[in-house]
Enzyme design. Structure first.
Site, PDB file in Angstrom:
ATOM      1  N   PHE A 123       0.851  -1.187   0.000  1.00  0.00           N
ATOM      2  CA  PHE A 123       0.000   0.000   0.000  1.00  0.00           C
ATOM      3  C   PHE A 123       0.889   1.239   0.000  1.00  0.00           C
ATOM      4  O   PHE A 123       2.117   1.138   0.077  1.00  0.00           O
ATOM      5  CB  PHE A 123      -0.921  -0.001   1.232  1.00  0.00           C
ATOM      6  CG  PHE A 123      -1.848  -1.183   1.277  1.00  0.00           C
ATOM      7  CD1 PHE A 123      -2.826  -1.359   0.323  1.00  0.00           C
ATOM      8  CD2 PHE A 123      -1.736  -2.126   2.286  1.00  0.00           C
ATOM      9  CE1 PHE A 123      -3.676  -2.443   0.354  1.00  0.00           C
ATOM     10  CE2 PHE A 123      -2.573  -3.216   2.335  1.00  0.00           C
ATOM     11  CZ  PHE A 123      -3.551  -3.379   1.365  1.00  0.00           C
ATOM     12  N   ARG A 164      -1.963  16.012   7.160  1.00  0.00           N
ATOM     13  CA  ARG A 164      -2.628  14.735   7.385  1.00  0.00           C
ATOM     14  C   ARG A 164      -1.879  13.640   6.617  1.00  0.00           C
ATOM     15  O   ARG A 164      -1.374  13.892   5.513  1.00  0.00           O
ATOM     16  CB  ARG A 164      -4.086  14.751   6.913  1.00  0.00           C
ATOM     17  CG  ARG A 164      -5.027  15.579   7.770  1.00  0.00           C
ATOM     18  CD  ARG A 164      -5.303  14.911   9.098  1.00  0.00           C
ATOM     19  NE  ARG A 164      -6.304  15.632   9.880  1.00  0.00           N
ATOM     20  CZ  ARG A 164      -6.025  16.602  10.742  1.00  0.00           C
ATOM     21  NH1 ARG A 164      -4.774  16.998  10.906  1.00  0.00           N
ATOM     22  NH2 ARG A 164      -6.991  17.192  11.423  1.00  0.00           N
ATOM     23  N   GLU A 183     -13.884 -13.726  -6.338  1.00  0.00           N
ATOM     24  CA  GLU A 183     -13.567 -14.028  -4.944  1.00  0.00           C
ATOM     25  C   GLU A 183     -14.465 -15.121  -4.377  1.00  0.00           C
ATOM     26  O   GLU A 183     -14.040 -15.898  -3.512  1.00  0.00           O
ATOM     27  CB  GLU A 183     -13.660 -12.752  -4.101  1.00  0.00           C
ATOM     28  CG  GLU A 183     -12.627 -11.705  -4.447  1.00  0.00           C
ATOM     29  CD  GLU A 183     -11.205 -12.160  -4.156  1.00  0.00           C
ATOM     30  OE1 GLU A 183     -11.010 -12.991  -3.246  1.00  0.00           O
ATOM     31  OE2 GLU A 183     -10.282 -11.684  -4.836  1.00  0.00           O
ATOM     32  N   GLU A 194     -12.346 -17.996  -2.644  1.00  0.00           N
ATOM     33  CA  GLU A 194     -12.383 -18.038  -1.190  1.00  0.00           C
ATOM     34  C   GLU A 194     -13.385 -19.025  -0.609  1.00  0.00           C
ATOM     35  O   GLU A 194     -13.263 -19.387   0.571  1.00  0.00           O
ATOM     36  CB  GLU A 194     -12.682 -16.642  -0.626  1.00  0.00           C
ATOM     37  CG  GLU A 194     -11.604 -15.625  -0.935  1.00  0.00           C
ATOM     38  CD  GLU A 194     -11.770 -14.337  -0.152  1.00  0.00           C
ATOM     39  OE1 GLU A 194     -10.767 -13.637   0.039  1.00  0.00           O
ATOM     40  OE2 GLU A 194     -12.904 -14.042   0.279  1.00  0.00           O
ATOM     41  N   PRO A 227     -12.733   7.151   6.482  1.00  0.00           N
ATOM     42  CA  PRO A 227     -12.412   8.313   5.658  1.00  0.00           C
ATOM     43  C   PRO A 227     -11.562   9.364   6.349  1.00  0.00           C
ATOM     44  O   PRO A 227     -11.073  10.283   5.694  1.00  0.00           O
ATOM     45  CB  PRO A 227     -13.794   8.877   5.285  1.00  0.00           C
ATOM     46  CG  PRO A 227     -14.708   8.378   6.351  1.00  0.00           C
ATOM     47  CD  PRO A 227     -14.183   7.025   6.731  1.00  0.00           C
ATOM     48  N   GLU A 264     -10.103   3.964   1.024  1.00  0.00           N
ATOM     49  CA  GLU A 264     -10.793   2.734   0.630  1.00  0.00           C
ATOM     50  C   GLU A 264     -12.323   2.853   0.678  1.00  0.00           C
ATOM     51  O   GLU A 264     -12.896   3.328   1.658  1.00  0.00           O
ATOM     52  CB  GLU A 264     -10.373   1.573   1.530  1.00  0.00           C
ATOM     53  CG  GLU A 264     -10.987   0.234   1.114  1.00  0.00           C
ATOM     54  CD  GLU A 264     -10.549  -0.906   2.003  1.00  0.00           C
ATOM     55  OE1 GLU A 264     -10.747  -2.062   1.596  1.00  0.00           O
ATOM     56  OE2 GLU A 264     -10.016  -0.649   3.093  1.00  0.00           O
ATOM     57  N   GLU A 303      -0.818 -16.172  -2.067  1.00  0.00           N
ATOM     58  CA  GLU A 303      -1.210 -14.943  -1.382  1.00  0.00           C
ATOM     59  C   GLU A 303      -1.263 -15.154   0.132  1.00  0.00           C
ATOM     60  O   GLU A 303      -1.748 -14.299   0.867  1.00  0.00           O
ATOM     61  CB  GLU A 303      -2.573 -14.459  -1.894  1.00  0.00           C
ATOM     62  CG  GLU A 303      -2.539 -14.000  -3.341  1.00  0.00           C
ATOM     63  CD  GLU A 303      -3.858 -13.408  -3.805  1.00  0.00           C
ATOM     64  OE1 GLU A 303      -4.786 -13.268  -2.979  1.00  0.00           O
ATOM     65  OE2 GLU A 303      -3.953 -13.076  -4.999  1.00  0.00           O
TER      66      GLU A 303
END
Length: 206
Positions: A25, A47, A108, A112, A130, A135, A158
């Site tokens: 990320f 921020r 998924e 999964e 937020p 996201e 993964e």
């Protein structure tokens, strides 16, 4: 009193922006200002912003058997909490470039839980945190047959290790009440199911 949403993104002035971390990320630091509700201007402040892509989450539901499928897996963010860091969650995955949320849901579901959704109904879109993250979650309820559901899943490359559980809808609702389910996507979806369960059982079995 003024109505909500008198300001928009165009009212925010970003004086400076730099990437302070880049890994799986990204973290950016921003220097910004914006108008205040009292008519003054906010002094320039900083921020940190966690840059994370959107994700899609799905609650698999069998209207005939009145059962849901929940996934149990380890979550590092829960490691220092009192509850076990193995959480009960929804089918979920990050949205890749060019993929629609519905496509992510189907991908998924297979990876999964070995599930294929015959219908997908949109619940909502919501921002996860937020105050510091970009996201957005695209949340769905998906129709499945749970008769043969359950088992071990996940992609080894993964580092996924997932156990799919078939749970009665009523029991899933009790899990929210007693805290066994404590993540936002699952709570929102199961409470939505509680409100829409009768309709889904009628429409999805028609």
């Amino acid at each position: 009193m003024p109505k909500p949403f008198q300001f928009s993104a165009s009212d925010v002035i970003v004086k400076k922006r730099e990437t302070v971390f880049q890994g799986f990320f990204r973290m950016d630091k921003l220097w910004l200002t914006h108008p205040r509700f009292d008519g003054d201007e906010m002094p320039v402040f900083t921020r940190e912003l966690f840059i994370r892509g959107d994700a899609t989450c799905v609650l698999p539901y069998d209207p005939e058997r009145d059962e849901v499928v929940l996934l149990e897996q380890f979550r590092l963010g829960a490691l220092e909490r009192e509850q076990s860091p193995w959480l009960l969650e929804l089918v979920a995955g990050m949205n890749e470039d060019g993929e629609s949320p519905e496509e992510v849901a189907q991908r998924e579901g297979q990876e999964e839980a070995g599930l294929c959704f015959s219908r997908l109904e949109k619940i909502c879109d919501y921002l996860v945190s937020p105050g510091g993250s970009t996201e957005m979650i695209h949340l769905y309820c998906g129709q499945v047959a749970t008769e043969a559901a359950g088992g071990l899943y996940g992609l080894a490359h993964e580092h996924e290790d997932i156990r799919a559980h078939v749970v009665a809808a009523e029991e899933a609702m009790r899990m929210i009440t007693d805290g066994r389910i404590n993540n936002a996507a699952a709570i929102i979806a199961i409470q939505w199911l509680q409100l829409n369960r009768s309709r889904l059982r009628e429409e999805w079995q028609a």
